[in-house]
Design a protein around this motif. Structure first.
Motif, short mmCIF file in Angstrom:
data_model
loop_
_atom_site.label_atom_id
_atom_site.label_comp_id
_atom_site.label_asym_id
_atom_site.label_seq_id
_atom_site.Cartn_x
_atom_site.Cartn_y
_atom_site.Cartn_z
N SER A 169 -3.25 6.24 -2.31
CA SER A 169 -2.16 5.27 -2.15
C SER A 169 -0.86 5.73 -2.79
O SER A 169 0.21 5.18 -2.50
CB SER A 169 -2.57 3.92 -2.74
OG SER A 169 -2.74 3.99 -4.14
N ALA A 170 -0.91 6.75 -3.68
CA ALA A 170 0.30 7.22 -4.38
C ALA A 170 0.97 8.40 -3.67
O ALA A 170 2.04 8.84 -4.10
CB ALA A 170 -0.06 7.63 -5.80
N LYS A 223 11.19 8.26 -3.37
CA LYS A 223 10.46 8.69 -2.18
C LYS A 223 9.45 7.61 -1.77
O LYS A 223 8.83 6.97 -2.61
CB LYS A 223 9.74 10.01 -2.45
CG LYS A 223 10.71 11.17 -2.71
CD LYS A 223 9.96 12.47 -2.93
CE LYS A 223 10.95 13.61 -3.15
NZ LYS A 223 10.24 14.91 -3.37
N ILE A 224 9.29 7.46 -0.47
CA ILE A 224 8.44 6.39 0.08
C ILE A 224 6.98 6.81 0.02
O ILE A 224 6.58 7.86 0.54
CB ILE A 224 8.84 6.09 1.55
CG1 ILE A 224 10.33 5.75 1.65
CG2 ILE A 224 7.99 4.94 2.09
CD1 ILE A 224 10.76 4.60 0.78
N THR A 225 6.18 5.98 -0.62
CA THR A 225 4.74 6.25 -0.75
C THR A 225 3.96 5.53 0.34
O THR A 225 4.49 4.67 1.06
CB THR A 225 4.23 5.77 -2.11
OG1 THR A 225 4.41 4.35 -2.19
CG2 THR A 225 4.97 6.43 -3.26
N ARG A 226 2.68 5.87 0.44
CA ARG A 226 1.79 5.14 1.36
C ARG A 226 1.71 3.67 0.95
O ARG A 226 1.60 2.79 1.81
CB ARG A 226 0.40 5.78 1.36
CG ARG A 226 0.37 7.13 2.06
CD ARG A 226 -0.94 7.87 1.78
NE ARG A 226 -1.04 9.09 2.59
CZ ARG A 226 -1.93 10.06 2.38
NH1 ARG A 226 -2.79 9.93 1.36
NH2 ARG A 226 -1.96 11.13 3.14
N PHE A 240 3.02 6.62 9.69
CA PHE A 240 3.24 7.52 8.56
C PHE A 240 1.95 7.75 7.75
O PHE A 240 1.85 8.74 7.04
CB PHE A 240 4.33 6.98 7.64
CG PHE A 240 5.73 7.17 8.17
CD1 PHE A 240 6.28 8.44 8.27
CD2 PHE A 240 6.48 6.08 8.59
CE1 PHE A 240 7.57 8.61 8.77
CE2 PHE A 240 7.75 6.24 9.09
CZ PHE A 240 8.31 7.51 9.18
N ILE A 241 1.01 6.83 7.84
CA ILE A 241 -0.25 7.00 7.10
C ILE A 241 -1.39 7.46 8.00
O ILE A 241 -2.54 7.56 7.57
CB ILE A 241 -0.65 5.72 6.35
CG1 ILE A 241 -1.01 4.60 7.34
CG2 ILE A 241 0.43 5.26 5.39
CD1 ILE A 241 -1.65 3.39 6.68
N SER A 242 -1.08 7.74 9.27
CA SER A 242 -2.11 8.19 10.22
C SER A 242 -2.75 9.49 9.72
O SER A 242 -2.10 10.32 9.10
CB SER A 242 -1.46 8.42 11.59
OG SER A 242 -2.41 8.84 12.52
#
Length: 572
Positions: A169-170, A223-226, A240-242
């Motif tokens: 998740s990070a 920065k954008i995280t999951r 983006f999390i695929s």
């Protein structure tokens, strides 16, 4: 003290945190209470700093807590502390602590507050860094129960092994930008953060969105995280999390288990948790207290329990397994399912310890949800769900961990056993452990030997495993004596007398006659097959004693029975 340039504040937060800590049932490894007079040893403070920092890491908590001015054994008493009350007071303590720890680690915050006219000091200690135990003068400390000692080798290894453990998740979504986040979700996140940390409300207003996301630990250095995509992302940003999936599916079923409706929800989960909640038909439910002529009317489900169960699914989902979170709404229950194993040893252990689990699957995500007020204090939400169900006199939540990579939680929205409900109304002193065990009894679920001994020792149950039921003592309290008599097995002589009286009146009887006579009078703790077997054994015992004999047929459904000649003469 307000004039000192320190990171401790007169705020509502510290009073809330104080109440939360003082209500803990016993000291945990990451919380310590001390009376701490003015001469409290500086090195002892440092050793506790090391120990609580390390134990917070091992228990998945972002902070450890050292509280001065409180006795350490429940019921805790506020005795006050004059530790460093005189100038220069607490000003230099942070710097002094940092000079003895590795990496210059020191208190995250120091809070002073007055409770009942007595001074209490709360030290917030940061959790040890991943892979690096916190040391004091070169020694890493830990706790074994109430004792303070050098950190054990297995605990040191546990912290060191964290290096290289990737928190899914990070991770950064390299191509994602602020434009991929939902502006309404960011506004809601700001609002929730201010509610969680009211002392920072004014400060939050001055932050731009990137600063806010960094401070709330949703983004990392802008920065954008999951985690940011899952909680705040636009629906179309899920790619983006695929190949992982961020989906919640709500399904409505009728009493025949036939699907009537469904809907899928993607990011932003911060907003869509409420959208899912709005789909659930939380109807009114009525039941009577035995002290009132008027029914109590409440919703079938406590709203907090619904949200907590759903948010727990989000926090603990194993997104790499590419499954969905599901909520199945049946007529009388809700079933929440997330993929991924249940990391704590057991639900009972989580409730008993009332502390954060030792490991988190998505520590970064869980911490962000905590900061956004989506989940309760880490580790306390499950216990609170059980307590709220108890307050409503409803059955306890059911955790199904039978599948290796799936967790199911069932929340029941009705009374399933009136005797159990009335008992909770009357016996308010029962411990949560006792209530959970009795809940298993009412659901005809097996209980372990420890639970059996606990309930038996307290006189709360009767019978033999697996056929257990509420005792007369409880039944008397809950005004269900008649029902208890029906559930309790009569003395065997009572049934023998019934057989004799029947044959005296009707001369002959078939097995079907005896079934009609006895089945509804045998203990309801037995199922139909067990009752039938009981009657067969009873008839054979009465035959061997010479009370009855076979007139026609063999033993079984076609047999006809009469009283023996000897018995007839005696009765005459």
């Amino acid at each position: 003290m307000k004039g000192q340039a320190m990171n401790y504040k007169e705020s509502e937060f510290k009073l809330t945190k104080f109440k939360e800590l003082i209500l803990l049932p016993a000291e945990t490894e990451w919380v310590e209470f001390k009376e701490a007079k003015s001469n409290y040893d500086f090195d002892d403070t440092g050793r506790y700093f090391s120990a609580l920092s390390n134990e917070a890491n091992l228990n998945g908590s972002s902070s450890g807590w050292l509280i001065f001015g409180i006795t350490d054994k429940p019921p805790r008493k506020i005795v006050g502390s004059n530790y460093r009350q005189q100038a220069p007071g607490l000003e230099k303590l942070k710097k002094q602590i940092s000079s003895h720890t590795n990496h210059g680690l020191t208190f995250r915050n120091i809070y002073e507050l007055e409770v009942d006219g007595k001074r209490v000091v709360i030290f917030e200690i940061p959790s040890a860094s991943r892979g690096i135990p916190t040391t004091w003068d070169g020694i890493a400390y830990g706790r074994i129960g109430d004792s303070l000692s050098p950190l054990s080798l297995d605990k040191i290894e546990g912290i060191r092994k964290q290096v290289g453990i990737e928190d899914w998740s990070a991770q950064i979504c390299e191509r994602a930008t602020m434009a991929d986040l939902d502006t309404s979700a960011i506004m809601k996140a700001r609002q929730n953060y201010k509610e969680k940390f009211p002392d920072k409300a004014r400060e939050v207003e001055s932050w731009d969105d990137i600063t806010f996301l960094n401070k709330a630990k949703i983004a990392i250095q802008g920065k954008i995280t999951r985690t940011a995509i899952i909680l705040l992302g636009k629906d179309e940003s899920e790619h983006f999390i695929s190949p992982s999936v961020a989906k919640i599916t709500w399904v409505l079923k009728n009493e025949h288990n036939i699907e009537k409706d469904y809907e899928h929800f993607g990011p932003p989960f911060l907003l869509n948790v409420e959208a899912v909640y709005a789909k659930i038909r939380n109807l009114k439910y009525r039941y009577l207290l035995d002290t009132s002529l008027f029914p109590i009317e409440i919703t079938k489900y406590e709203p907090w329990v619904i949200r907590e169960a759903l948010n727990n699914c989000i926090a603990h989902q194993d997104y790499e397994l590419r499954g969905r979170i599901t909520i199945v709404e049946n007529p009388d229950d809700l079933i929440f399912t997330n993929v991924g194993s249940f990391l704590p040893e057991s639900v009972e252990k989580v409730i008993e310890q009332d502390s954060p689990p030792e490991r988190y699957r998505n520590f970064f995500l869980a911490n962000a949800m905590l900061n956004l007020n989506m989940i309760d204090t880490q580790g306390g939400g499950i216990k609170k769900m059980f307590l709220l169900q108890r307050q409503r006199y409803f059955p306890m939540p059911d955790y199904d961990l039978s599948e290796p990579d799936k967790v199911k939680v069932r929340i029941i929205g009705k009374v399933i056993d009136e005797r159990y409900t009335r008992m909770l109304m009357q016996r308010t002193t029962l411990s949560l452990k006792e209530v959970i065990a009795l809940d298993k009894v009412q659901k005809r679920k097996p209980i372990d030997n420890e639970e059996f001994k606990l309930l038996k020792r307290k006189g709360l149950i009767e019978g033999r495993k697996p056929n257990l039921f509420v005792t007369a003592k409880i039944a008397a309290v809950t005004d269900t004596r008649a029902d208890y008599i029906k559930k309790r097995a009569f003395d065997k002589q009572h049934y023998i007398k019934m057989i004799q009286e029947y044959l005296e009146k009707f001369t002959r009887a078939t097995r079907q006659d005896f079934d009609k006579l006895l089945l509804d009078k045998i203990s309801d703790a037995l199922n139909l097959e067990q009752k039938t077997k009981f009657i067969s054994n009873l008839l054979q015992e009465v035959r061997r004693d010479g009370i009855i004999y076979l007139v026609e047929g063999k033993r079984g459904r076609g047999a006809v029975w009469e009283l023996s000649k000897k018995n007839q003469k005696i009765n005459e």
